[in-house]
Design a protein around this motif. Structure first.
Motif, PDB file in Angstrom:
ATOM      1  N   THR A 138       0.820  -1.209   0.000  1.00 46.99           N
ATOM      2  CA  THR A 138       0.000   0.000   0.000  1.00 46.99           C
ATOM      3  C   THR A 138       0.854   1.260   0.000  1.00 46.99           C
ATOM      4  OG1 THR A 138      -1.722  -1.192   1.198  1.00 46.99           O
ATOM      5  CG2 THR A 138      -1.888   1.198   1.177  1.00 46.99           C
ATOM      6  N   ILE A 139       2.060   1.171   0.558  1.00 44.16           N
ATOM      7  CA  ILE A 139       2.944   2.335   0.530  1.00 44.16           C
ATOM      8  C   ILE A 139       3.171   2.792  -0.904  1.00 44.16           C
ATOM      9  CG2 ILE A 139       5.290   3.132   0.977  1.00 44.16           C
ATOM     10  CD1 ILE A 139       5.377   1.393   3.421  1.00 44.16           C
ATOM     11  N   GLY A 140       3.406   1.833  -1.797  1.00 40.60           N
ATOM     12  CA  GLY A 140       3.606   2.172  -3.204  1.00 40.60           C
ATOM     13  C   GLY A 140       2.384   2.804  -3.823  1.00 40.60           C
ATOM     14  N   ILE A 141       1.202   2.297  -3.461  1.00 38.67           N
ATOM     15  CA  ILE A 141      -0.039   2.856  -4.005  1.00 38.67           C
ATOM     16  C   ILE A 141      -0.236   4.294  -3.524  1.00 38.67           C
ATOM     17  CG2 ILE A 141      -2.548   2.644  -4.041  1.00 38.67           C
ATOM     18  CD1 ILE A 141      -2.183  -0.374  -3.734  1.00 38.67           C
ATOM     19  N   VAL A 142      -0.018   4.516  -2.229  1.00 36.13           N
ATOM     20  CA  VAL A 142      -0.207   5.855  -1.657  1.00 36.13           C
ATOM     21  C   VAL A 142       0.788   6.847  -2.237  1.00 36.13           C
ATOM     22  CG1 VAL A 142      -0.040   7.216   0.459  1.00 36.13           C
ATOM     23  CG2 VAL A 142      -1.249   5.032   0.479  1.00 36.13           C
ATOM     24  N   SER A 143       2.059   6.485  -2.218  1.00 34.57           N
ATOM     25  CA  SER A 143       3.082   7.409  -2.725  1.00 34.57           C
ATOM     26  C   SER A 143       2.899   7.659  -4.216  1.00 34.57           C
ATOM     27  CB  SER A 143       4.486   6.860  -2.449  1.00 34.57           C
ATOM     28  OG  SER A 143       4.668   5.597  -3.078  1.00 34.57           O
ATOM     29  N   GLY A 144       2.523   6.622  -4.959  1.00 37.73           N
ATOM     30  CA  GLY A 144       2.281   6.795  -6.388  1.00 37.73           C
ATOM     31  C   GLY A 144       1.094   7.698  -6.667  1.00 37.73           C
ATOM     32  N   SER A 145       0.045   7.560  -5.859  1.00 41.64           N
ATOM     33  CA  SER A 145      -1.142   8.408  -6.024  1.00 41.64           C
ATOM     34  C   SER A 145      -0.817   9.863  -5.750  1.00 41.64           C
ATOM     35  CB  SER A 145      -2.261   7.927  -5.088  1.00 41.64           C
ATOM     36  OG  SER A 145      -2.615   6.597  -5.351  1.00 41.64           O
ATOM     37  N   ILE A 146      -0.076  10.101  -4.669  1.00 40.78           N
ATOM     38  CA  ILE A 146       0.300  11.475  -4.334  1.00 40.78           C
ATOM     39  C   ILE A 146       1.240  12.042  -5.393  1.00 40.78           C
ATOM     40  CG2 ILE A 146       1.498  12.928  -2.664  1.00 40.78           C
ATOM     41  CD1 ILE A 146      -1.175  12.029  -1.646  1.00 40.78           C
ATOM     42  N   LYS A 147       2.184  11.242  -5.852  1.00 43.36           N
ATOM     43  CA  LYS A 147       3.158  11.708  -6.847  1.00 43.36           C
ATOM     44  C   LYS A 147       2.483  12.067  -8.156  1.00 43.36           C
ATOM     45  CE  LYS A 147       7.634  10.499  -8.887  1.00 43.36           C
ATOM     46  NZ  LYS A 147       8.701   9.465  -8.982  1.00 43.36           N
ATOM     47  N   SER A 148       1.404  11.352  -8.519  1.00 45.12           N
ATOM     48  CA  SER A 148       0.696  11.662  -9.756  1.00 45.12           C
ATOM     49  C   SER A 148      -0.003  13.005  -9.690  1.00 45.12           C
ATOM     50  CB  SER A 148      -0.327  10.562 -10.056  1.00 45.12           C
ATOM     51  OG  SER A 148      -1.369  10.562  -9.085  1.00 45.12           O
ATOM     52  N   ILE A 149      -0.279  13.479  -8.477  1.00 37.30           N
ATOM     53  CA  ILE A 149      -0.915  14.788  -8.280  1.00 37.30           C
ATOM     54  C   ILE A 149       0.132  15.874  -8.080  1.00 37.30           C
ATOM     55  CG2 ILE A 149      -2.449  16.121  -6.769  1.00 37.30           C
ATOM     56  CD1 ILE A 149      -3.883  13.476  -6.124  1.00 37.30           C
ATOM     57  N   SER A 150       1.168  15.559  -7.301  1.00 39.35           N
ATOM     58  CA  SER A 150       2.232  16.523  -7.026  1.00 39.35           C
ATOM     59  C   SER A 150       3.538  15.764  -6.825  1.00 39.35           C
ATOM     60  CB  SER A 150       1.909  17.356  -5.773  1.00 39.35           C
ATOM     61  OG  SER A 150       3.014  18.132  -5.382  1.00 39.35           O
ATOM     62  N   ALA A 151       4.498  15.961  -7.725  1.00 41.17           N
ATOM     63  CA  ALA A 151       5.773  15.253  -7.632  1.00 41.17           C
ATOM     64  C   ALA A 151       6.513  15.590  -6.340  1.00 41.17           C
ATOM     65  CB  ALA A 151       6.648  15.595  -8.839  1.00 41.17           C
ATOM     66  N   GLU A 152       6.450  16.858  -5.929  1.00 46.75           N
ATOM     67  CA  GLU A 152       7.144  17.270  -4.713  1.00 46.75           C
ATOM     68  C   GLU A 152       6.556  16.599  -3.481  1.00 46.75           C
ATOM     69  OE1 GLU A 152       8.285  21.355  -2.219  1.00 46.75           O
ATOM     70  OE2 GLU A 152       7.124  21.473  -4.094  1.00 46.75           O
ATOM     71  N   GLN A 153       5.218  16.552  -3.396  1.00 48.52           N
ATOM     72  CA  GLN A 153       4.575  15.914  -2.260  1.00 48.52           C
ATOM     73  C   GLN A 153       4.813  14.410  -2.279  1.00 48.52           C
ATOM     74  OE1 GLN A 153       4.151  18.176  -0.302  1.00 48.52           O
ATOM     75  NE2 GLN A 153       2.003  18.760  -0.102  1.00 48.52           N
ATOM     76  N   GLY A 154       4.927  13.848  -3.479  1.00 49.81           N
ATOM     77  CA  GLY A 154       5.239  12.432  -3.595  1.00 49.81           C
ATOM     78  C   GLY A 154       6.583  12.095  -2.974  1.00 49.81           C
ATOM     79  N   ARG A 155       7.543  12.989  -3.109  1.00 51.40           N
ATOM     80  CA  ARG A 155       8.856  12.786  -2.508  1.00 51.40           C
ATOM     81  C   ARG A 155       8.766  12.841  -0.981  1.00 51.40           C
ATOM     82  NH1 ARG A 155      10.527  15.858  -7.065  1.00 51.40           N
ATOM     83  NH2 ARG A 155      10.397  17.819  -5.896  1.00 51.40           N
ATOM     84  N   TYR A 156       7.903  13.722  -0.457  1.00 52.41           N
ATOM     85  CA  TYR A 156       7.705  13.784   0.984  1.00 52.41           C
ATOM     86  C   TYR A 156       7.169  12.454   1.504  1.00 52.41           C
ATOM     87  CZ  TYR A 156       8.459  18.817   1.647  1.00 52.41           C
ATOM     88  OH  TYR A 156       9.024  20.066   1.745  1.00 52.41           O
TER      89      TYR A 156
END
Length: 394
Positions: free
Chosen positions: A349-367
């Protein structure tokens, strides 16, 4: 004795949370206390009163009825061999009904029933807890819509969130489960524990976030709104939800094939090398945690193994194992582990969450990627808290 194990479970969760807290001085004990009392009230009503018990039976019966309705579509497409008394075709009998449930969610979302429930439930939760308008809204919405779709409802807010608020909404997403999955879960674990866990997990995620990642709440300019609605034609929305449900079922099926095969491989390899299976070995590692949650001593290794299986693979793999061994567990152990398993807290699920956030905002995805392990720890502690509270009544 139940009260003693409630205290040990709470001590475990709050102790670990305090140790890894990003700012112990900002922990809002009053808000956390209110949420915990609300959990006790909800669990008492649901599991210890005749009205609550009957309500849970009614909800479970309703979802069982929905599964029968879904069987009509599955039977038509796959020829009738899957929908039989005692049938055991997991993909068709458990996963395919997700398509139908997803369609129902889409309809309720389109006619504004779900947005209404989410908005006002989130508003009430914020008034009680003071955890923040956005956080309360998201905690409720993720328990209905699931991920990754739920992130789209706050896509305009995500780029503006600081790291602390971002952690909270991601923890909520990992601690909750979508409504489309509930009927499938109820095929493997008792329905009453599924329903109670859904309610408690909403609050558990906020409690743990308030300890691990405390911050002062901000006043939002306006309550976020669900992006999908009447601005699209009805059948287009319905078709989208149906296809999304099918993709979800396929994805879960593929993950189950891979994870179950991997666990089988590890079990056989470990037995050949050291004479003990991989799942039994990790069961001993998690057994102390199961004991502190209130699991009877003779069940702690089995329950610990299920806890670890969920963390390493996913809840479906663990629920499938629980379904096959439930007859060997005590009622209390079954209640605790059933409630514990109803969440998305696992490595995948970590991958799903980080991928979802990154698709909206690359910077927030890195966080998110930066605090991913801490996020998994928080979501797992939320599941431990939920399981501990449920176990108090058995």
């Amino acid at each position: 004795m139940n009260f003693v194990f409630l205290l040990t479970g709470l001590a475990l969760v709050f102790g670990i949370g305090w140790l890894v807290s990003s700012d112990r001085k900002k922990i809002r004990y009053k808000s956390i206390g209110k949420l915990f009392v609300l959990q006790l009230i909800i669990s008492f009503i649901c599991l210890h009163t005749s009205g609550g018990i009957n309500a849970l039976k009614g909800i479970s019966a309703f979802f069982s009825w929905l599964m029968l309705q879904a069987a009509g579509g599955v039977d038509f497409v796959f020829g009738g061999f899957a929908i039989k008394p005692g049938g055991s075709v997991f993909f068709l009998n458990v996963l395919m009904p997700i398509v139908f449930i997803s369609a129902l969610v889409g309809i309720l979302n389109y006619i504004k029933v779900l947005p209404f429930i989410i908005k006002w439930t989130g508003w009430a939760l914020n008034k009680v807890s003071g955890m923040g308008e956005l956080e309360s809204y998201f905690a409720v919405s993720t328990a209905i819509l699931g991920q990754p779709e739920v992130f789209l409802t706050v896509k305009d807010q995500i780029p503006k969130l600081n790291e602390q608020r971002l952690y909270t909404i991601c923890a909520s997403a990992m601690s909750a489960v979508s409504a489309a999955m509930l009927a499938s879960y109820m095929k493997m674990v008792p329905g009453k524990f599924v329903v109670v866990a859904v309610f408690l997990n909403i609050l558990s995620a906020l409690i743990i976030s308030g300890i691990v990642n405390p911050y002062e709440t901000e006043k939002d300019d306006e309550l976020v709104k669900i992006s999908k609605g009447n601005d699209e034609p009805f059948f287009q929305v319905l078709g989208t939800y149906i296809v999304d449900g099918f993709h979800l079922a396929i994805t879960v099926g593929a993950m189950l094939i891979g994870f179950v095969a991997l666990v089988t491989f590890l079990n056989n390899t470990f037995i050949a090398i050291i004479g003990i299976s991989f799942t039994d070995l990790i069961g001993y590692v998690f057994a102390p945690i199961a004991f502190l949650m209130g699991v009877p001593t003779h069940d702690i290794v089995k329950v610990g193994s299920l806890m670890a299986t969920k963390l390493i693979t996913n809840e479906f793999v663990a629920m499938g194992t629980l379904h096959s061994v439930a007859g060997t567990l005590s009622t209390k152990a079954t209640a605790i582990i059933s409630a514990y398993l109803v969440s998305f807290a696992n490595f995948g699920t970590i991958g799903i969450v980080s991928g979802s956030i990154k698709s909206i905002s690359a910077e927030q995805g890195r966080y998110v990627a930066k605090f991913s392990l801490k996020l998994l720890l928080g979501a797992t502690m939320a599941s431990i808290l939920t399981g501990t509270i449920v176990g108090m009544y058995f």
